[in-house]
Scaffold this motif. Structure first.
Motif, PDB file in Angstrom:
ATOM      1  N   LEU A 180      34.567  54.744  22.989  1.00 53.56           N
ATOM      2  CA  LEU A 180      34.981  53.354  23.161  1.00 53.56           C
ATOM      3  C   LEU A 180      35.518  53.136  24.569  1.00 53.56           C
ATOM      4  CD1 LEU A 180      36.835  51.132  20.639  1.00 53.56           C
ATOM      5  CD2 LEU A 180      37.861  51.451  22.885  1.00 53.56           C
ATOM      6  N   LEU A 181      36.282  54.111  25.067  1.00 49.50           N
ATOM      7  CA  LEU A 181      36.811  54.040  26.429  1.00 49.50           C
ATOM      8  C   LEU A 181      35.680  53.966  27.455  1.00 49.50           C
ATOM      9  CD1 LEU A 181      38.891  54.558  28.763  1.00 49.50           C
ATOM     10  CD2 LEU A 181      38.709  56.986  28.211  1.00 49.50           C
ATOM     11  N   LEU A 182      34.682  54.810  27.296  1.00 48.53           N
ATOM     12  CA  LEU A 182      33.581  54.825  28.259  1.00 48.53           C
ATOM     13  C   LEU A 182      32.805  53.512  28.247  1.00 48.53           C
ATOM     14  CD1 LEU A 182      32.098  58.429  27.897  1.00 48.53           C
ATOM     15  CD2 LEU A 182      33.738  57.567  29.580  1.00 48.53           C
ATOM     16  N   ILE A 183      32.644  52.920  27.064  1.00 47.36           N
ATOM     17  CA  ILE A 183      31.859  51.691  26.955  1.00 47.36           C
ATOM     18  C   ILE A 183      32.631  50.483  27.477  1.00 47.36           C
ATOM     19  CG2 ILE A 183      30.752  50.091  25.337  1.00 47.36           C
ATOM     20  CD1 ILE A 183      30.161  52.538  23.560  1.00 47.36           C
ATOM     21  N   LEU A 184      33.888  50.336  27.041  1.00 47.23           N
ATOM     22  CA  LEU A 184      34.660  49.130  27.364  1.00 47.23           C
ATOM     23  C   LEU A 184      35.456  49.239  28.652  1.00 47.23           C
ATOM     24  CD1 LEU A 184      35.950  48.111  23.823  1.00 47.23           C
ATOM     25  CD2 LEU A 184      33.907  47.332  25.036  1.00 47.23           C
ATOM     26  N   HIS A 185      35.851  50.437  29.035  1.00 50.60           N
ATOM     27  CA  HIS A 185      36.675  50.595  30.233  1.00 50.60           C
ATOM     28  C   HIS A 185      35.870  51.023  31.456  1.00 50.60           C
ATOM     29  CE1 HIS A 185      40.900  50.657  28.394  1.00 50.60           C
ATOM     30  NE2 HIS A 185      40.069  50.354  27.415  1.00 50.60           N
ATOM     31  N   VAL A 186      34.683  51.566  31.239  1.00 51.77           N
ATOM     32  CA  VAL A 186      33.889  52.043  32.374  1.00 51.77           C
ATOM     33  C   VAL A 186      32.589  51.240  32.502  1.00 51.77           C
ATOM     34  CG1 VAL A 186      32.716  54.019  33.411  1.00 51.77           C
ATOM     35  CG2 VAL A 186      34.877  54.356  32.191  1.00 51.77           C
ATOM     36  N   LEU A 187      31.725  51.333  31.478  1.00 47.20           N
ATOM     37  CA  LEU A 187      30.438  50.643  31.543  1.00 47.20           C
ATOM     38  C   LEU A 187      30.615  49.137  31.714  1.00 47.20           C
ATOM     39  CD1 LEU A 187      27.370  50.650  31.353  1.00 47.20           C
ATOM     40  CD2 LEU A 187      27.595  50.607  28.848  1.00 47.20           C
ATOM     41  N   GLN A 188      31.544  48.552  30.977  1.00 44.93           N
ATOM     42  CA  GLN A 188      31.750  47.107  31.056  1.00 44.93           C
ATOM     43  C   GLN A 188      32.196  46.689  32.455  1.00 44.93           C
ATOM     44  OE1 GLN A 188      33.569  43.864  28.090  1.00 44.93           O
ATOM     45  NE2 GLN A 188      35.069  45.382  28.731  1.00 44.93           N
ATOM     46  N   ILE A 189      33.042  47.514  33.092  1.00 43.16           N
ATOM     47  CA  ILE A 189      33.499  47.188  34.440  1.00 43.16           C
ATOM     48  C   ILE A 189      32.349  47.312  35.443  1.00 43.16           C
ATOM     49  CG2 ILE A 189      35.115  47.831  36.262  1.00 43.16           C
ATOM     50  CD1 ILE A 189      36.325  46.446  33.778  1.00 43.16           C
ATOM     51  N   LEU A 190      31.459  48.270  35.202  1.00 41.41           N
ATOM     52  CA  LEU A 190      30.322  48.439  36.103  1.00 41.41           C
ATOM     53  C   LEU A 190      29.366  47.248  36.052  1.00 41.41           C
ATOM     54  CD1 LEU A 190      29.501  52.230  35.569  1.00 41.41           C
ATOM     55  CD2 LEU A 190      30.695  51.175  37.500  1.00 41.41           C
ATOM     56  N   VAL A 191      29.322  46.563  34.915  1.00 38.35           N
ATOM     57  CA  VAL A 191      28.432  45.394  34.778  1.00 38.35           C
ATOM     58  C   VAL A 191      29.268  44.121  34.651  1.00 38.35           C
ATOM     59  CG1 VAL A 191      26.554  46.736  33.765  1.00 38.35           C
ATOM     60  CG2 VAL A 191      28.285  45.741  32.263  1.00 38.35           C
ATOM     61  N   ILE A 192      30.418  44.094  35.314  1.00 34.96           N
ATOM     62  CA  ILE A 192      31.355  42.986  35.173  1.00 34.96           C
ATOM     63  C   ILE A 192      30.734  41.644  35.562  1.00 34.96           C
ATOM     64  CG2 ILE A 192      32.294  43.293  37.496  1.00 34.96           C
ATOM     65  CD1 ILE A 192      34.257  42.312  34.325  1.00 34.96           C
ATOM     66  N   LYS A 193      29.839  41.636  36.545  1.00 33.79           N
ATOM     67  CA  LYS A 193      29.227  40.381  36.970  1.00 33.79           C
ATOM     68  C   LYS A 193      28.242  39.846  35.930  1.00 33.79           C
ATOM     69  CE  LYS A 193      29.717  41.124  41.942  1.00 33.79           C
ATOM     70  NZ  LYS A 193      29.024  41.192  43.260  1.00 33.79           N
ATOM     71  N   VAL A 194      27.809  40.724  35.045  1.00 31.15           N
ATOM     72  CA  VAL A 194      26.891  40.294  33.989  1.00 31.15           C
ATOM     73  C   VAL A 194      27.660  39.720  32.805  1.00 31.15           C
ATOM     74  CG1 VAL A 194      25.123  41.053  32.352  1.00 31.15           C
ATOM     75  CG2 VAL A 194      25.156  41.979  34.684  1.00 31.15           C
ATOM     76  N   VAL A 195      28.762  40.341  32.439  1.00 30.77           N
ATOM     77  CA  VAL A 195      29.480  39.949  31.219  1.00 30.77           C
ATOM     78  C   VAL A 195      30.550  38.894  31.463  1.00 30.77           C
ATOM     79  CG1 VAL A 195      29.085  42.222  30.210  1.00 30.77           C
ATOM     80  CG2 VAL A 195      31.220  41.784  31.435  1.00 30.77           C
ATOM     81  N   ASN A 196      30.945  38.678  32.708  1.00 29.55           N
ATOM     82  CA  ASN A 196      32.089  37.802  32.977  1.00 29.55           C
ATOM     83  C   ASN A 196      31.660  36.450  33.541  1.00 29.55           C
ATOM     84  OD1 ASN A 196      34.790  37.118  33.056  1.00 29.55           O
ATOM     85  ND2 ASN A 196      35.125  37.987  35.091  1.00 29.55           N
ATOM     86  N   THR A 197      30.784  35.760  32.812  1.00 27.87           N
ATOM     87  CA  THR A 197      30.411  34.383  33.152  1.00 27.87           C
ATOM     88  C   THR A 197      30.446  33.557  31.866  1.00 27.87           C
ATOM     89  OG1 THR A 197      28.011  34.547  32.751  1.00 27.87           O
ATOM     90  CG2 THR A 197      28.831  35.315  34.900  1.00 27.87           C
ATOM     91  N   SER A 198      30.273  32.268  32.026  1.00 30.01           N
ATOM     92  CA  SER A 198      30.322  31.371  30.868  1.00 30.01           C
ATOM     93  C   SER A 198      28.952  31.176  30.215  1.00 30.01           C
ATOM     94  CB  SER A 198      30.877  30.007  31.293  1.00 30.01           C
ATOM     95  OG  SER A 198      30.074  29.448  32.327  1.00 30.01           O
TER      96      SER A 198
END
Length: 271
Positions: A180-198
């Protein structure tokens, strides 16, 4: 050569037999004696936690790798622990130390991406380690410890009665928390521009990451309890995964980006 192999087999059999005998004796010990043994194990664990040179970090890294590809192999070691050391839980804090290191590294990534000040970074790190990982983990471990011992244990008059150790429940949480740490704390941050829009595409990407992370946590938790031979109906522990799937589709229908909500909760962004 045959004599050497026979001698080795005999020694292994004697070691396993001694562990089983110790396990049976421990189950028959008076409560005061059992409590002293438990206190001694905690003392040894804390002693190794202070003296890192006694920790086996290579084996802990091996466990982390197999938690991603074959969790069952990790829980086989619990049976070795029970046979030779009379406990299912780890007696080496190396895994917990490495988990804290990964949390620290991922928090640094978050601080860089969101431009946090040093004070905000320290506050985030302390919250992630002591609240998200340890406190919530202790609550989940306590709840599953009670459920497992109260409802999932098999009872037979012909065998020595066993109980689930609280420390083992916390180990299971730590095991499940790492992917869970690797997915939400690492992978998610690496693709932050993809997941952090409206946009809806971002919502789908972010919520899918959360679904995979939660289902991974649930599955590894299930494998951990299913590995104990005296528990039954452990399939019930998979049911939270079905709830996560249902919430996933509700979130998509509402265009609710879970990641953006979590970012706002941690004060990482305002909108």
């Amino acid at each position: 050569r045959a004599a050497v192999l026979a001698g080795k087999s005999t020694n292994e059999g004697l070691s396993a037999g001694a562990g089983a005998a110790e396990n049976a004796m421990d189950q028959l010990m008076p409560p005061a004696t059992a409590n002293r043994n438990s206190a001694h194990r905690r003392y040894k664990f804390l002693k190794r936690l202070i003296n890192f040179r006694q920790c086996d970090f290579r084996f802990a890294l091996w466990q982390m790798l197999y938690l991603l590809v074959s969790p069952n192999r990790v829980y086989r070691h619990a049976h070795y622990q029970k046979t030779h050391k009379n406990q299912y839980a780890r007696d080496d804090p190396a895994f917990l130390v490495l988990l804290a290191v990964f949390l620290c590294m991922s928090s640094v990534m978050v601080a860089i991406v969101f431009g946090l000040s040093f004070g905000s970074f320290i506050a985030l790190l302390l919250w992630v380690v002591f609240v998200d990982c340890i406190l919530l983990g202790a609550i989940i471990a306590s709840a599953l410890w009670y459920v497992a011992n109260r409802f999932l244990r098999t009872r037979s008059p012909h065998t020595v009665e066993e109980t689930v150790e609280w420390a083992y429940c916390f180990d299971v949480h730590c095991n499940a928390f790492f992917p869970l740490l690797l997915i939400l704390h690492v992978l998610q941050i690496l693709v932050i521009k993809v997941v952090n829009t409206s946009y809806f595409v971002s919502t789908m990407a972010a919520d899918t990451l959360w679904l995979v992370a939660v289902c991974y946590y649930v599955y590894i938790t299930f494998v951990g309890y299913n590995a104990l031979p005296f528990l039954h109906r452990t399939v019930l522990l998979l049911y939270p995964g079905l709830l996560a799937v249902a919430l996933y589709f509700v979130a998509l229908l509402l265009n609710w980006n879970i990641s953006r909500s979590v970012f706002r909760y941690y004060g990482l962004q305002e909108d």
